[in-house]
Write an enzyme that holds these catalytic residues in place. Structure first.
Site, PDB file in Angstrom:
ATOM      1  N   HIS A 139      -3.105   2.110  -5.589  1.00 13.12           N
ATOM      2  CA  HIS A 139      -3.911   0.938  -5.266  1.00 13.12           C
ATOM      3  C   HIS A 139      -4.176   0.091  -6.504  1.00 13.12           C
ATOM      4  CE1 HIS A 139      -5.746  -0.804  -1.759  1.00 13.12           C
ATOM      5  NE2 HIS A 139      -6.826  -1.125  -2.450  1.00 13.12           N
ATOM      6  N   ARG A 183      -1.228  -2.012  -6.991  1.00 14.09           N
ATOM      7  CA  ARG A 183      -1.330  -3.115  -6.025  1.00 14.09           C
ATOM      8  C   ARG A 183      -2.249  -4.202  -6.572  1.00 14.09           C
ATOM      9  NH1 ARG A 183      -1.509  -4.471  -0.388  1.00 14.09           N
ATOM     10  NH2 ARG A 183      -3.577  -5.026   0.400  1.00 14.09           N
ATOM     11  N   HIS A 217      -3.955  -9.516   3.759  1.00 18.46           N
ATOM     12  CA  HIS A 217      -5.394  -9.729   3.903  1.00 18.46           C
ATOM     13  C   HIS A 217      -5.664 -10.800   4.961  1.00 18.46           C
ATOM     14  CE1 HIS A 217      -6.432  -8.196  -0.428  1.00 18.46           C
ATOM     15  NE2 HIS A 217      -6.288  -7.225   0.437  1.00 18.46           N
ATOM     16  N   LYS A 266      -1.911  -2.334   8.093  1.00 22.93           N
ATOM     17  CA  LYS A 266      -3.048  -1.698   8.757  1.00 22.93           C
ATOM     18  C   LYS A 266      -3.158  -2.245  10.176  1.00 22.93           C
ATOM     19  CE  LYS A 266      -6.221  -0.535   4.970  1.00 22.93           C
ATOM     20  NZ  LYS A 266      -7.538  -0.821   4.376  1.00 22.93           N
ATOM     21  N   ARG A 296       0.844  -1.196   0.000  1.00 28.12           N
ATOM     22  CA  ARG A 296       0.000   0.000   0.000  1.00 28.12           C
ATOM     23  C   ARG A 296       0.878   1.245   0.000  1.00 28.12           C
ATOM     24  NH1 ARG A 296      -2.284  -3.527   3.839  1.00 28.12           N
ATOM     25  NH2 ARG A 296      -4.430  -4.190   3.376  1.00 28.12           N
ATOM     26  N   TYR A 331      -9.220 -11.223  -6.795  1.00 23.93           N
ATOM     27  CA  TYR A 331      -8.168 -11.210  -7.811  1.00 23.93           C
ATOM     28  C   TYR A 331      -8.123 -12.507  -8.615  1.00 23.93           C
ATOM     29  CZ  TYR A 331      -6.874  -7.384  -4.812  1.00 23.93           C
ATOM     30  OH  TYR A 331      -6.903  -6.233  -4.068  1.00 23.93           O
TER      31      TYR A 331
END
Length: 371
Positions: free
Chosen positions: A314, A317, A340, A239, A215, A349
């Site tokens: 993004h 990414r 994730h 995150k 990110r 994806y």
């Protein structure tokens, strides 16, 4: 929770914004600092400011300054008043450019509902007066319905697929930046001067996004100590302040090494372990690149390549994630690389059903060629 540079900036802004808020918002923020990031709290308090200004504008709060709004205003807020606030938000026009406006997306309104629900939940269940009771009991926000965005996994995956590089286009993009971009700039222009100064740095940034899937905040917070050239990996802050180490495409690490060769001299940067990797020169000293600056340079280069359409970090990414799934078909590896925790998110994806549908449509069309 790890302190990233962006978090520190947001914490400063949060502290300033809280000063103009009612006392109970200051209490809420103080209570949540250890469990919520400064970025999340800043967004919440911006939403509260919007809500309180609306209460004053509609004379629901009998005061001129939002700081003077009393708890009784929230306690006695009618359901139709709460709904009216969100309807007013939904119906306002947001300026995109001088000729065009748009309505807020449902997800934006839902986030504001969630922000206010969090505040009301705190005031009605997690506060305590001298008599041991919470500030008030009536929580009108629980009666406000969240309008979920109805979108299938396939639709979401298809939306991602439409806005990324495909079929080695990411490689062509990097080749374009390396070999052609400079020649398309106006002669003796400032843009040409700055590209010459920043080409190694900017190329390393683009290459790292496409070679790791990190990110923008993870990239801007990279320190020299986070780079491992022997193992071709980097350490990042995910995150929620979680530390992680991820593999990087060797060629991207090589591009990063080329940038580091000119970093000290070009930007007057030191080489201490704790120094930020990506810097610019301000008043003849090195200064870390901000998220906004990184987003701007990605948009600049992708728009030059695509002519009429820019991309965000993004989207780079997403490009990396799609390429990784195409190569490995390993959803757990993808989750590990992107940070994730949900297989549902990672599955965006990998959309084999969409590809099957495209192939079937093509085969059906073959029958009509001789008609």
């Amino acid at each position: 929770m790890a302190d990233t540079r962006q978090h520190k900036i947001h914490e400063q802004k949060l502290n300033e914004l809280v000063k103009i808020m009612p006392h109970f918002v200051a209490e809420y923020v103080d209570d949540k600092r250890d469990s919520r990031s400064p970025s999340t709290l800043l967004n919440y308090v911006h939403d509260y400011k919007l809500f309180f200004e609306w209460l004053v504008e509609k004379n629901i709060a009998n005061c001129k300054d939002i700081k003077d709004i009393e708890l009784s205003v929230l306690e006695n807020l009618k359901l139709d008043q709460a709904k009216r606030f969100f309807k007013d938000l939904q119906r306002r026009d947001i300026q995109i450019n001088k000729d065009e406006t748009k309505k807020p997306e449902k997800v934006t309104i839902n986030r504001k509902i969630s922000a206010l629900r969090s505040l009301f939940h705190y005031l009605t269940t997690q506060t305590e007066k001298d008599d041991g009771e919470p500030y008030f009991y009536r929580n009108v926000m629980l009666k406000v319905e969240v309008n979920k965005v109805k979108e299938t996994l396939g639709a979401r995956a298809n939306k991602i697929s439409r806005n990324i590089f495909h079929n080695n286009e990411d490689v062509s993009f990097l080749n374009y930046i390396k070999n052609d971009y400079y020649n398309e700039l106006p002669p003796k222009s400032r843009s040409k001067f700055y590209f010459e100064r920043d080409k190694e740095r900017d190329f390393a940034i683009l290459s790292l996004f496409l070679g790791s899937g990190i990110r923008v905040n993870e990239l801007s917070n990279l320190r020299l100590r986070d780079l491992d050239f022997e193992e071709n990996q980097i350490s990042v802050i995910r995150k929620g302040g979680k530390f992680d180490t991820i593999a990087v495409v060797p060629e991207s690490m090589s591009d990063l090494k080329k940038y580091l060769l000119i970093r000290s001299e070009r930007y007057k940067a030191t080489s201490e372990d704790y120094d930020y990797v990506f810097v610019t020169k301000v008043h003849n000293t090195a200064s870390p690149l901000s998220n906004r600056a990184i987003e701007s340079l990605v948009k600049k280069y992708t728009k030059a390549y695509k002519s009429n359409k820019s991309m965000s970090p993004h989207k780079l990414r997403h490009t990396y994630a799609t390429n990784l799934m195409d190569e490995t078909n390993d959803i757990h590896l993808l989750m590990r690389q992107l940070g994730h925790t949900s297989t549902t998110t990672a599955a965006l994806y990998s959309n084999p059903e969409q590809e099957k549908a495209k192939l079937a449509s093509k085969q059906l069309g073959e029958r009509r060629k001789n008609v």
